[in-house]
Design an enzyme around this catalytic site. Structure first.
Site, short mmCIF file in Angstrom:
data_model
loop_
_atom_site.label_atom_id
_atom_site.label_comp_id
_atom_site.label_asym_id
_atom_site.label_seq_id
_atom_site.Cartn_x
_atom_site.Cartn_y
_atom_site.Cartn_z
N ASN A 41 0.68 -1.08 0.01
CA ASN A 41 0.22 -0.10 0.01
C ASN A 41 0.87 1.35 -0.05
O ASN A 41 1.74 1.52 1.15
CB ASN A 41 -0.83 0.12 1.38
CG ASN A 41 -1.78 1.09 1.37
OD1 ASN A 41 -1.66 2.22 1.17
ND2 ASN A 41 -3.25 0.73 1.30
N HIS A 52 -3.36 0.50 -3.27
CA HIS A 52 -3.43 -0.59 -2.42
C HIS A 52 -2.35 -1.45 -2.68
O HIS A 52 -1.88 -1.70 -3.84
CB HIS A 52 -4.90 -1.33 -2.16
CG HIS A 52 -5.89 -0.27 -1.54
ND1 HIS A 52 -7.32 -0.83 -1.13
CD2 HIS A 52 -5.92 1.15 -1.10
CE1 HIS A 52 -7.64 0.21 -0.72
NE2 HIS A 52 -6.97 1.39 -0.56
N GLU A 54 -2.74 -4.74 -3.37
CA GLU A 54 -2.88 -5.67 -4.28
C GLU A 54 -2.64 -4.82 -5.77
O GLU A 54 -2.24 -5.42 -6.82
CB GLU A 54 -4.31 -6.34 -4.07
CG GLU A 54 -4.38 -7.11 -3.24
CD GLU A 54 -4.92 -6.39 -1.83
OE1 GLU A 54 -5.49 -7.04 -1.08
OE2 GLU A 54 -4.71 -5.16 -1.64
N SER A 79 -7.45 -9.19 3.76
CA SER A 79 -8.59 -9.22 3.10
C SER A 79 -8.68 -8.21 2.08
O SER A 79 -8.73 -7.06 2.47
CB SER A 79 -9.74 -9.44 4.01
OG SER A 79 -10.97 -9.97 3.18
N CYS A 81 -10.24 -5.47 -0.21
CA CYS A 81 -11.40 -4.55 -0.29
C CYS A 81 -12.20 -4.69 -1.67
O CYS A 81 -11.82 -5.56 -2.56
CB CYS A 81 -10.79 -3.03 -0.26
SG CYS A 81 -10.09 -2.51 -1.52
N CYS A 84 -9.81 -3.83 -4.87
CA CYS A 84 -8.83 -4.81 -5.22
C CYS A 84 -9.51 -6.04 -5.52
O CYS A 84 -9.12 -6.81 -6.54
CB CYS A 84 -8.02 -5.06 -4.01
SG CYS A 84 -6.91 -3.75 -3.58
N ASP A 144 -8.23 4.71 4.36
CA ASP A 144 -7.95 3.94 3.51
C ASP A 144 -8.85 2.81 2.97
O ASP A 144 -9.10 2.37 2.09
CB ASP A 144 -6.81 2.75 3.97
CG ASP A 144 -5.91 2.12 3.01
OD1 ASP A 144 -5.34 2.77 1.94
OD2 ASP A 144 -6.01 0.96 3.05
#
Length: 147
Positions: A41, A52, A54, A79, A81, A84, A144
């Protein structure tokens, strides 16, 4: 299957983000057992609305064909979002390995409903890193996740 090697690489990315003054979420994209993209991130560091972990890993994997992504798996310390998850679905990545989902539960059910295999490792390092960050930087954390 032993996921530790690649999750540890995602954790290293998360730690790098934290060291840079950002949010400690890391990710690696793996194709046929080899890391092809890694990221963390960098929203704070780059003044970005979308960078982010990912997304950074996907960006750093470079431009690929659609079939390439269908042979990948993505590791993430947290996990994913909605944003992503959308990228994972868009590129047809068939498997997501998640370090932890207790500090934030993303769109795992959506991923599963679209046929993506979701593996949650419940990793203590990932949980501690996120819990410590959320306590220390609640304003950045809420920004975020869009709260």
């Amino acid at each position: 299957m032993n996921y530790d090697t690649f999750l540890n690489e995602a954790i290293l990315e998360a730690e790098k983000g934290l060291d840079e003054g950002g949010i400690p979420i890391g990710s690696v994209l793996v194709h046929n057992g080899k890391i092809v993209g890694r990221g963390h991130n960098r929203r704070i560091q780059k003044g970005s609305a979308i960078l982010h972990g990912e997304m950074d890993a996907l960006e750093n994997s470079g431009r690929q064909t659609a079939n390439f992504y269908k042979e990948c798996e993505i590791y993430t310390t947290l996990s994913p979002c909605s944003m992503c998850t959308g990228a994972i679905l868009l590129y047809g990545i068939p498997k997501v390995i998640i370090g932890e989902n207790s500090t934030f539960l993303g769109e795992e059910e959506l991923l599963k409903s679209k046929g993506v295999e979701v593996v949650v490792l419940d990793n203590d390092t990932c949980k501690t890193m996120m819990n410590d960050f959320i306590k220390a930087q609640p304003k950045l954390w809420n920004e975020d996740i869009g709260e």
